[in-house]
Design a protein around this motif. Sequence first.
Motif, PDB file in Angstrom:
ATOM      1  N   PRO A 159     -17.431  -9.650   2.072  1.00  0.00           N
ATOM      2  CA  PRO A 159     -16.984 -10.497   3.181  1.00  0.00           C
ATOM      3  C   PRO A 159     -16.031 -11.618   2.781  1.00  0.00           C
ATOM      4  N   ALA A 160     -15.783 -11.803   1.475  1.00  0.00           N
ATOM      5  CA  ALA A 160     -14.781 -12.750   0.987  1.00  0.00           C
ATOM      6  C   ALA A 160     -13.863 -12.000   0.023  1.00  0.00           C
ATOM      7  N   GLY A 161     -12.718 -12.624  -0.338  1.00  0.00           N
ATOM      8  CA  GLY A 161     -11.837 -11.863  -1.205  1.00  0.00           C
ATOM      9  C   GLY A 161     -10.592 -12.565  -1.678  1.00  0.00           C
ATOM     10  N   HIS A 162     -10.551 -13.889  -1.655  1.00  0.00           N
ATOM     11  CA  HIS A 162      -9.346 -14.556  -2.140  1.00  0.00           C
ATOM     12  C   HIS A 162      -9.343 -14.640  -3.675  1.00  0.00           C
ATOM     13  N   THR A 163     -10.470 -15.026  -4.251  1.00  0.00           N
ATOM     14  CA  THR A 163     -10.635 -15.010  -5.706  1.00  0.00           C
ATOM     15  C   THR A 163     -12.014 -14.447  -6.034  1.00  0.00           C
ATOM     16  N   THR A 164     -12.130 -13.850  -7.221  1.00  0.00           N
ATOM     17  CA  THR A 164     -13.446 -13.414  -7.689  1.00  0.00           C
ATOM     18  C   THR A 164     -13.589 -13.798  -9.152  1.00  0.00           C
ATOM     19  N   SER A 165     -14.759 -14.281  -9.548  1.00  0.00           N
ATOM     20  CA  SER A 165     -14.952 -14.855 -10.876  1.00  0.00           C
ATOM     21  C   SER A 165     -16.197 -14.300 -11.552  1.00  0.00           C
ATOM     22  N   CYS A 166     -16.094 -14.142 -12.886  1.00  0.00           N
ATOM     23  CA  CYS A 166     -17.209 -13.631 -13.681  1.00  0.00           C
ATOM     24  C   CYS A 166     -18.327 -14.665 -13.806  1.00  0.00           C
ATOM     25  N   ILE A 167     -19.553 -14.218 -13.607  1.00  0.00           N
ATOM     26  CA  ILE A 167     -20.745 -15.037 -13.770  1.00  0.00           C
ATOM     27  C   ILE A 167     -21.689 -14.288 -14.708  1.00  0.00           C
ATOM     28  N   ASP A 168     -22.351 -15.036 -15.596  1.00  0.00           N
ATOM     29  CA  ASP A 168     -23.339 -14.425 -16.498  1.00  0.00           C
ATOM     30  C   ASP A 168     -22.707 -13.276 -17.289  1.00  0.00           C
ATOM     31  N   ASP A 169     -21.616 -13.620 -18.023  1.00  0.00           N
ATOM     32  CA  ASP A 169     -20.922 -12.643 -18.876  1.00  0.00           C
ATOM     33  C   ASP A 169     -20.449 -11.422 -18.098  1.00  0.00           C
TER      34      ASP A 169
END
Length: 436
Positions: A159-169
Amino acid sequence: MLRSCLTLVLVATTALVTALPAGACGEEDGPEPKAAPAAGAPGAVKNVEAVGNVPDAQGAIALEFLDYGRRDVMVVSGEFGLKTYDLANPTAPKLIGELSLPGMWETENTEVDRKRKLVFLARDPRAFGGNVRTGESGIYVVDVKNPEKPVVRSYVQVPAGHTTSCIDDCRYLWTGGPAKADNQPADWGGRPIWVTDVRDPAKPKVHPEPIELARNDGKTDYVHDVQVDQTGVAWVSGRGGVRGYWTKGWHRDPVQGKWRKATPVNPVPYAGGGIEETAAPSKFMHNSLRPIEKGKWGENNLIYAVEESFLDGCAGDGVLVISSLEGSYGGQGWRSTPEDPFRLKTVGTWGVAGQEGSDPASGDCSAHYFDLRGDILVQSFYAQGTRFLDVSDPTDPKQIAYHRPADAASWAPYWHKGLVYVADNTRGVDILKLRN
Protein backbone atom coordinates in the motif's frame (compact mmCIF):
# COMPACT_ATOMS: atom_id res chain seq x y z
CA MET A 1 3.32 30.28 -3.18
CA LEU A 2 4.72 27.14 -1.59
CA ARG A 3 5.77 24.60 -4.18
CA SER A 4 6.86 21.76 -1.92
CA CYS A 5 7.92 18.23 -2.79
CA LEU A 6 4.53 17.22 -1.46
CA THR A 7 2.77 18.81 -4.40
CA LEU A 8 4.77 17.67 -7.39
CA VAL A 9 4.03 15.03 -9.98
CA LEU A 10 5.85 13.16 -12.67
CA VAL A 11 5.68 15.30 -15.79
CA ALA A 12 6.29 13.38 -18.98
CA THR A 13 8.64 15.23 -21.29
CA THR A 14 11.10 14.20 -23.91
CA ALA A 15 13.00 17.36 -24.76
CA LEU A 16 12.53 19.53 -21.69
CA VAL A 17 14.14 19.59 -18.28
CA THR A 18 12.04 20.82 -15.38
CA ALA A 19 13.31 23.26 -12.80
CA LEU A 20 12.96 20.36 -10.38
CA PRO A 21 13.30 16.77 -11.55
CA ALA A 22 9.62 15.98 -11.98
CA GLY A 23 7.91 14.12 -9.18
CA ALA A 24 10.90 14.19 -6.82
CA CYS A 25 8.68 13.16 -3.96
CA GLY A 26 5.52 14.92 -4.94
CA GLU A 27 1.86 14.30 -5.33
CA GLU A 28 -0.22 16.59 -7.48
CA ASP A 29 1.06 19.46 -9.65
CA GLY A 30 4.47 19.84 -11.26
CA PRO A 31 6.46 23.02 -11.93
CA GLU A 32 6.49 24.66 -15.33
CA PRO A 33 9.15 23.04 -17.53
CA LYS A 34 12.23 24.99 -18.56
CA ALA A 35 14.34 24.56 -21.66
CA ALA A 36 17.61 22.71 -21.10
CA PRO A 37 20.71 24.92 -20.75
CA ALA A 38 22.58 25.56 -23.95
CA ALA A 39 25.40 23.14 -24.69
CA GLY A 40 28.58 24.34 -23.03
CA ALA A 41 26.79 26.76 -20.72
CA PRO A 42 29.03 27.44 -17.71
CA GLY A 43 28.40 26.08 -14.24
CA ALA A 44 30.56 26.43 -11.13
CA VAL A 45 33.23 24.17 -9.63
CA LYS A 46 35.61 24.61 -6.70
CA ASN A 47 38.01 22.21 -4.96
CA VAL A 48 36.47 19.27 -6.82
CA GLU A 49 37.84 17.32 -9.75
CA ALA A 50 35.28 15.72 -12.06
CA VAL A 51 37.09 12.46 -12.86
CA GLY A 52 34.32 10.66 -14.74
CA ASN A 53 30.77 10.62 -15.99
CA VAL A 54 28.33 7.85 -16.97
CA PRO A 55 25.94 9.46 -19.49
CA ASP A 56 24.13 6.21 -20.34
CA ALA A 57 22.72 6.27 -16.79
CA GLN A 58 20.63 9.35 -17.61
CA GLY A 59 17.51 9.25 -15.44
CA ALA A 60 19.52 7.99 -12.45
CA ILE A 61 17.85 8.46 -9.10
CA ALA A 62 19.86 6.26 -6.73
CA LEU A 63 22.83 3.92 -6.74
CA GLU A 64 24.59 1.37 -4.54
CA PHE A 65 27.71 -0.81 -4.55
CA LEU A 66 28.19 -4.56 -4.32
CA ASP A 67 31.36 -6.53 -3.66
CA TYR A 68 31.89 -9.75 -5.65
CA GLY A 69 35.23 -10.68 -4.14
CA ARG A 70 37.81 -9.04 -6.37
CA ARG A 71 35.09 -7.38 -8.39
CA ASP A 72 33.35 -4.14 -7.49
CA VAL A 73 29.94 -3.46 -9.08
CA MET A 74 27.77 -0.34 -9.04
CA VAL A 75 24.00 -0.71 -9.40
CA VAL A 76 22.06 2.33 -10.61
CA SER A 77 18.28 2.65 -10.42
CA GLY A 78 16.04 5.18 -12.08
CA GLU A 79 13.34 5.81 -14.63
CA PHE A 80 14.87 3.11 -16.84
CA GLY A 81 14.78 0.38 -14.18
CA LEU A 82 18.17 -0.98 -13.09
CA LYS A 83 21.65 -0.96 -14.62
CA THR A 84 24.84 -2.62 -13.40
CA TYR A 85 28.38 -1.36 -13.96
CA ASP A 86 31.77 -2.97 -13.47
CA LEU A 87 34.12 -0.69 -11.50
CA ALA A 88 37.43 -2.27 -12.51
CA ASN A 89 38.21 1.30 -13.57
CA PRO A 90 36.43 3.31 -10.86
CA THR A 91 36.41 6.50 -12.94
CA ALA A 92 35.04 4.79 -16.07
CA PRO A 93 32.28 2.36 -15.04
CA LYS A 94 31.46 -0.20 -17.71
CA LEU A 95 27.83 -1.16 -18.33
CA ILE A 96 27.48 -4.93 -17.93
CA GLY A 97 23.78 -5.60 -17.29
CA GLU A 98 20.33 -4.07 -17.38
CA LEU A 99 16.81 -4.72 -16.17
CA SER A 100 14.57 -2.62 -18.39
CA LEU A 101 11.52 -1.12 -16.66
CA PRO A 102 10.75 1.99 -18.76
CA GLY A 103 8.38 4.28 -16.90
CA MET A 104 9.51 3.07 -13.49
CA TRP A 105 9.14 5.58 -10.65
CA GLU A 106 10.76 6.38 -8.36
CA THR A 107 13.39 4.12 -6.74
CA GLU A 108 14.68 6.79 -4.37
CA ASN A 109 17.01 5.42 -1.69
CA THR A 110 17.34 2.05 -3.48
CA GLU A 111 18.95 -0.41 -1.06
CA VAL A 112 20.76 -3.72 -1.53
CA ASP A 113 21.28 -6.93 0.38
CA ARG A 114 25.03 -7.32 0.07
CA LYS A 115 25.08 -10.90 1.31
CA ARG A 116 22.29 -12.29 -0.86
CA LYS A 117 23.02 -9.94 -3.78
CA LEU A 118 19.49 -8.55 -3.97
CA VAL A 119 18.26 -5.09 -4.97
CA PHE A 120 14.92 -3.73 -3.70
CA LEU A 121 13.13 -1.29 -6.02
CA ALA A 122 10.19 0.73 -4.72
CA ARG A 123 7.39 1.24 -7.23
CA ASP A 124 5.62 4.54 -6.61
CA PRO A 125 1.90 4.62 -7.58
CA ARG A 126 2.81 7.14 -10.29
CA ALA A 127 4.98 4.60 -12.11
CA PHE A 128 3.97 3.44 -15.59
CA GLY A 129 1.42 6.21 -16.02
CA GLY A 130 -0.36 5.75 -12.69
CA ASN A 131 -1.28 8.39 -10.14
CA VAL A 132 -1.13 8.89 -6.39
CA ARG A 133 -4.87 8.46 -5.89
CA THR A 134 -5.41 5.12 -7.64
CA GLY A 135 -2.05 3.88 -8.95
CA GLU A 136 -0.44 0.59 -7.93
CA SER A 137 2.56 0.59 -5.61
CA GLY A 138 4.86 -2.22 -4.58
CA ILE A 139 8.35 -3.71 -4.38
CA TYR A 140 10.47 -5.48 -6.98
CA VAL A 141 13.03 -7.90 -5.55
CA VAL A 142 15.83 -8.09 -8.12
CA ASP A 143 18.44 -10.87 -8.05
CA VAL A 144 21.93 -9.71 -9.07
CA LYS A 145 23.98 -12.76 -8.13
CA ASN A 146 25.02 -12.58 -11.76
CA PRO A 147 25.41 -8.82 -12.24
CA GLU A 148 25.41 -9.26 -16.01
CA LYS A 149 21.86 -10.58 -15.85
CA PRO A 150 19.65 -8.84 -13.26
CA VAL A 151 16.34 -10.67 -12.95
CA VAL A 152 13.15 -9.96 -11.03
CA ARG A 153 12.94 -12.59 -8.31
CA SER A 154 9.52 -11.43 -7.18
CA TYR A 155 7.09 -8.53 -7.13
CA VAL A 156 4.59 -7.76 -4.39
CA GLN A 157 1.94 -5.06 -4.15
CA VAL A 158 2.33 -2.85 -1.06
CA PRO A 159 0.00 0.00 0.00
CA ALA A 160 3.05 2.33 -0.01
CA GLY A 161 5.86 2.62 -2.52
CA HIS A 162 7.88 5.82 -2.68
CA THR A 163 10.93 4.42 -0.86
CA THR A 164 11.73 1.04 0.66
CA SER A 165 14.50 0.39 3.19
CA CYS A 166 16.31 -2.63 4.63
CA ILE A 167 15.55 -3.51 8.25
CA ASP A 168 17.26 -6.23 10.31
CA ASP A 169 19.97 -6.98 7.70
CA CYS A 170 17.45 -6.89 4.82
CA ARG A 171 15.32 -9.65 6.30
CA TYR A 172 12.49 -7.11 6.31
CA LEU A 173 11.65 -3.92 4.39
CA TRP A 174 9.98 -0.76 5.58
CA THR A 175 8.15 1.00 2.74
CA GLY A 176 6.61 4.49 2.94
CA GLY A 177 5.04 7.33 0.96
CA PRO A 178 3.77 9.09 -1.04
CA ALA A 179 0.45 10.95 -0.49
CA LYS A 180 -2.49 8.79 0.55
CA ALA A 181 -4.56 6.83 -1.94
CA ASP A 182 -8.30 7.27 -2.35
CA ASN A 183 -8.93 4.04 -0.45
CA GLN A 184 -6.92 5.13 2.60
CA PRO A 185 -8.28 7.03 5.63
CA ALA A 186 -9.36 10.57 4.85
CA ASP A 187 -7.58 12.02 7.88
CA TRP A 188 -4.16 10.74 6.81
CA GLY A 189 -1.76 13.34 5.44
CA GLY A 190 0.22 10.67 3.59
CA ARG A 191 1.15 7.02 3.71
CA PRO A 192 2.91 5.62 6.79
CA ILE A 193 5.08 2.45 6.77
CA TRP A 194 4.17 -1.07 5.70
CA VAL A 195 6.44 -3.94 6.70
CA THR A 196 7.38 -6.69 4.23
CA ASP A 197 9.05 -9.95 5.25
CA VAL A 198 11.64 -10.82 2.59
CA ARG A 199 13.39 -13.67 4.37
CA ASP A 200 12.18 -15.70 1.40
CA PRO A 201 12.83 -13.24 -1.45
CA ALA A 202 10.75 -15.33 -3.85
CA LYS A 203 7.67 -14.98 -1.62
CA PRO A 204 7.55 -11.57 0.12
CA LYS A 205 4.86 -11.26 2.79
CA VAL A 206 3.35 -7.85 3.51
CA HIS A 207 2.11 -7.30 7.05
CA PRO A 208 -1.49 -6.06 6.76
CA GLU A 209 -1.30 -3.30 9.38
CA PRO A 210 0.88 -0.21 8.90
CA ILE A 211 3.24 1.18 11.53
CA GLU A 212 4.69 4.61 12.39
CA LEU A 213 1.24 6.16 12.72
CA ALA A 214 0.41 9.51 14.35
CA ARG A 215 3.89 10.87 13.60
CA ASN A 216 2.93 14.51 12.98
CA ASP A 217 1.77 15.84 16.35
CA GLY A 218 -0.64 12.92 16.61
CA LYS A 219 -1.65 12.80 12.93
CA THR A 220 -0.74 9.93 10.61
CA ASP A 221 1.30 11.48 7.82
CA TYR A 222 3.71 11.00 4.94
CA VAL A 223 6.74 8.83 5.78
CA HIS A 224 9.41 9.50 3.19
CA ASP A 225 12.59 7.65 4.12
CA VAL A 226 14.18 5.24 6.61
CA GLN A 227 17.88 5.02 7.44
CA VAL A 228 19.37 2.49 9.90
CA ASP A 229 22.41 3.64 11.88
CA GLN A 230 25.37 1.55 13.03
CA THR A 231 23.71 0.70 16.36
CA GLY A 232 20.62 -0.72 14.62
CA VAL A 233 18.24 2.18 15.24
CA ALA A 234 15.92 2.84 12.27
CA TRP A 235 15.40 6.58 11.74
CA VAL A 236 12.12 7.44 10.03
CA SER A 237 11.86 10.80 8.25
CA GLY A 238 8.81 12.51 6.84
CA ARG A 239 6.22 15.14 7.53
CA GLY A 240 6.39 15.78 11.23
CA GLY A 241 10.10 15.19 11.81
CA VAL A 242 12.40 12.25 12.52
CA ARG A 243 11.77 9.39 14.95
CA GLY A 244 14.02 6.43 15.72
CA TYR A 245 13.09 2.83 16.55
CA TRP A 246 14.75 -0.34 17.78
CA THR A 247 13.74 -3.23 15.53
CA LYS A 248 15.32 -6.14 17.42
CA GLY A 249 16.47 -7.00 20.95
CA TRP A 250 14.95 -6.14 24.33
CA HIS A 251 14.57 -2.46 25.15
CA ARG A 252 12.64 -0.22 27.46
CA ASP A 253 9.68 1.28 25.63
CA PRO A 254 9.46 4.92 26.85
CA VAL A 255 5.89 5.22 25.54
CA GLN A 256 4.51 2.08 27.19
CA GLY A 257 6.82 2.40 30.21
CA LYS A 258 8.02 -1.20 30.14
CA TRP A 259 10.68 -3.49 28.70
CA ARG A 260 9.66 -5.47 25.64
CA LYS A 261 11.09 -7.21 22.61
CA ALA A 262 11.47 -5.11 19.48
CA THR A 263 10.60 -6.58 16.07
CA PRO A 264 10.34 -5.04 12.59
CA VAL A 265 6.55 -5.32 12.86
CA ASN A 266 6.37 -4.01 16.44
CA PRO A 267 9.41 -1.74 16.95
CA VAL A 268 10.32 -0.01 20.21
CA PRO A 269 10.46 3.81 20.18
CA TYR A 270 13.92 5.18 20.91
CA ALA A 271 14.23 8.96 20.40
CA GLY A 272 13.47 11.83 18.05
CA GLY A 273 10.56 14.07 17.23
CA GLY A 274 9.58 17.17 15.31
CA ILE A 275 12.10 19.66 13.93
CA GLU A 276 11.74 23.28 14.96
CA GLU A 277 9.66 25.24 12.46
CA THR A 278 12.19 28.08 12.56
CA ALA A 279 14.64 25.65 10.94
CA ALA A 280 12.24 23.68 8.71
CA PRO A 281 8.95 25.56 8.20
CA SER A 282 7.41 22.88 5.97
CA LYS A 283 7.87 20.18 8.67
CA PHE A 284 8.70 17.75 5.84
CA MET A 285 12.00 15.99 6.55
CA HIS A 286 13.17 14.08 3.49
CA ASN A 287 15.90 11.86 4.96
CA SER A 288 18.19 11.72 7.97
CA LEU A 289 21.36 10.24 9.47
CA ARG A 290 22.65 9.86 13.00
CA PRO A 291 26.46 9.93 13.20
CA ILE A 292 27.86 7.44 15.71
CA GLU A 293 30.43 9.41 17.65
CA LYS A 294 31.31 11.04 20.94
CA GLY A 295 31.74 14.76 21.24
CA LYS A 296 30.59 18.02 22.71
CA TRP A 297 26.95 17.09 22.08
CA GLY A 298 27.18 13.75 23.86
CA GLU A 299 27.49 10.21 22.55
CA ASN A 300 25.50 9.66 19.34
CA ASN A 301 23.32 12.60 20.27
CA LEU A 302 22.98 14.48 16.99
CA ILE A 303 20.58 13.84 14.12
CA TYR A 304 21.20 15.29 10.65
CA ALA A 305 18.09 15.75 8.51
CA VAL A 306 17.17 17.63 5.36
CA GLU A 307 14.00 19.51 4.58
CA GLU A 308 12.75 19.18 1.01
CA SER A 309 10.70 22.24 0.20
CA PHE A 310 10.45 24.62 -2.75
CA LEU A 311 9.45 28.27 -2.67
CA ASP A 312 9.42 30.76 -5.51
CA GLY A 313 13.02 31.80 -5.74
CA CYS A 314 15.77 30.18 -3.72
CA ALA A 315 15.95 31.79 -0.29
CA GLY A 316 13.20 29.75 1.34
CA ASP A 317 14.01 26.34 -0.11
CA GLY A 318 14.76 23.32 2.08
CA VAL A 319 17.93 23.12 4.15
CA LEU A 320 20.16 20.77 6.10
CA VAL A 321 19.18 20.81 9.78
CA ILE A 322 21.35 19.44 12.59
CA SER A 323 19.42 18.81 15.81
CA SER A 324 20.15 17.46 19.28
CA LEU A 325 18.31 14.35 20.46
CA GLU A 326 18.68 15.47 24.06
CA GLY A 327 15.33 15.52 25.82
CA SER A 328 13.68 13.08 23.40
CA TYR A 329 14.66 9.74 24.95
CA GLY A 330 11.58 9.59 27.13
CA GLY A 331 9.06 9.23 24.31
CA GLN A 332 8.34 12.96 24.04
CA GLY A 333 8.17 12.77 20.24
CA TRP A 334 5.34 10.23 20.51
CA ARG A 335 3.27 12.39 22.88
CA SER A 336 3.51 15.60 20.86
CA THR A 337 0.22 17.32 19.99
CA PRO A 338 -0.70 20.62 18.30
CA GLU A 339 -1.63 21.98 21.72
CA ASP A 340 1.59 20.74 23.38
CA PRO A 341 4.17 20.25 20.63
CA PHE A 342 7.58 18.71 21.21
CA ARG A 343 10.49 19.83 19.05
CA LEU A 344 14.15 18.84 18.94
CA LYS A 345 16.59 21.67 19.65
CA THR A 346 18.28 22.98 16.50
CA VAL A 347 22.07 22.94 16.66
CA GLY A 348 22.90 24.25 13.19
CA THR A 349 21.56 24.68 9.66
CA TRP A 350 22.95 25.14 6.14
CA GLY A 351 21.24 26.11 2.92
CA VAL A 352 22.57 26.65 -0.58
CA ALA A 353 20.84 29.99 -1.19
CA GLY A 354 23.35 32.81 -1.44
CA GLN A 355 26.33 30.49 -1.07
CA GLU A 356 29.39 30.70 -3.29
CA GLY A 357 28.82 28.75 -6.51
CA SER A 358 25.03 29.06 -6.40
CA ASP A 359 22.81 30.46 -9.13
CA PRO A 360 19.12 30.84 -8.24
CA ALA A 361 18.31 31.34 -11.92
CA SER A 362 19.56 27.84 -12.72
CA GLY A 363 16.75 26.14 -10.84
CA ASP A 364 15.48 24.95 -7.48
CA CYS A 365 17.69 24.97 -4.41
CA SER A 366 16.13 22.42 -2.06
CA ALA A 367 18.22 20.04 -0.02
CA HIS A 368 18.12 16.36 -0.96
CA TYR A 369 20.06 13.19 -0.08
CA PHE A 370 23.48 13.38 1.58
CA ASP A 371 26.32 11.14 2.77
CA LEU A 372 28.74 11.66 5.65
CA ARG A 373 32.34 10.48 6.07
CA GLY A 374 34.07 11.77 9.17
CA ASP A 375 33.60 15.52 9.29
CA ILE A 376 32.88 15.91 5.56
CA LEU A 377 29.27 15.85 4.44
CA VAL A 378 28.46 15.70 0.73
CA GLN A 379 24.95 16.70 -0.29
CA SER A 380 22.78 17.09 -3.37
CA PHE A 381 20.87 20.30 -4.02
CA TYR A 382 19.17 19.53 -7.35
CA ALA A 383 20.04 22.26 -9.89
CA GLN A 384 22.51 23.76 -7.41
CA GLY A 385 24.63 20.65 -7.75
CA THR A 386 26.68 18.75 -5.19
CA ARG A 387 28.10 20.50 -2.13
CA PHE A 388 30.85 19.45 0.28
CA LEU A 389 30.50 20.71 3.85
CA ASP A 390 32.86 20.64 6.83
CA VAL A 391 30.64 19.77 9.79
CA SER A 392 33.37 19.42 12.41
CA ASP A 393 31.52 22.24 14.19
CA PRO A 394 27.85 21.25 13.77
CA THR A 395 26.75 24.71 14.88
CA ASP A 396 28.47 26.22 11.87
CA PRO A 397 28.67 23.98 8.78
CA LYS A 398 31.04 25.43 6.19
CA GLN A 399 31.11 24.81 2.46
CA ILE A 400 34.56 23.70 1.32
CA ALA A 401 33.86 22.59 -2.25
CA TYR A 402 31.12 22.34 -4.86
CA HIS A 403 30.32 20.91 -8.29
CA ARG A 404 27.45 22.58 -10.16
CA PRO A 405 27.29 21.81 -13.88
CA ALA A 406 24.91 24.06 -15.79
CA ASP A 407 22.58 21.12 -16.40
CA ALA A 408 22.83 19.67 -12.87
CA ALA A 409 19.97 17.68 -11.38
CA SER A 410 21.87 16.24 -8.42
CA TRP A 411 19.73 13.77 -6.47
CA ALA A 412 22.03 11.70 -4.31
CA PRO A 413 25.81 11.51 -3.64
CA TYR A 414 27.63 8.43 -2.31
CA TRP A 415 31.13 8.13 -0.89
CA HIS A 416 32.88 5.04 -2.27
CA LYS A 417 36.57 4.25 -1.89
CA GLY A 418 37.68 7.87 -1.79
CA LEU A 419 35.44 9.08 -4.61
CA VAL A 420 31.92 10.50 -4.66
CA TYR A 421 29.43 9.03 -7.13
CA VAL A 422 26.48 11.34 -7.80
CA ALA A 423 23.15 10.13 -9.15
CA ASP A 424 22.17 13.01 -11.43
CA ASN A 425 18.79 12.77 -13.11
CA THR A 426 19.93 14.56 -16.27
CA ARG A 427 23.64 13.77 -16.44
CA GLY A 428 23.65 10.11 -15.37
CA VAL A 429 26.36 9.49 -12.78
CA ASP A 430 29.08 12.07 -12.07
CA ILE A 431 32.27 10.82 -10.39
CA LEU A 432 33.97 13.44 -8.23
CA LYS A 433 37.19 13.66 -6.28
CA LEU A 434 37.52 16.16 -3.45
CA ARG A 435 40.79 18.03 -3.66
CA ASN A 436 42.90 18.26 -0.52
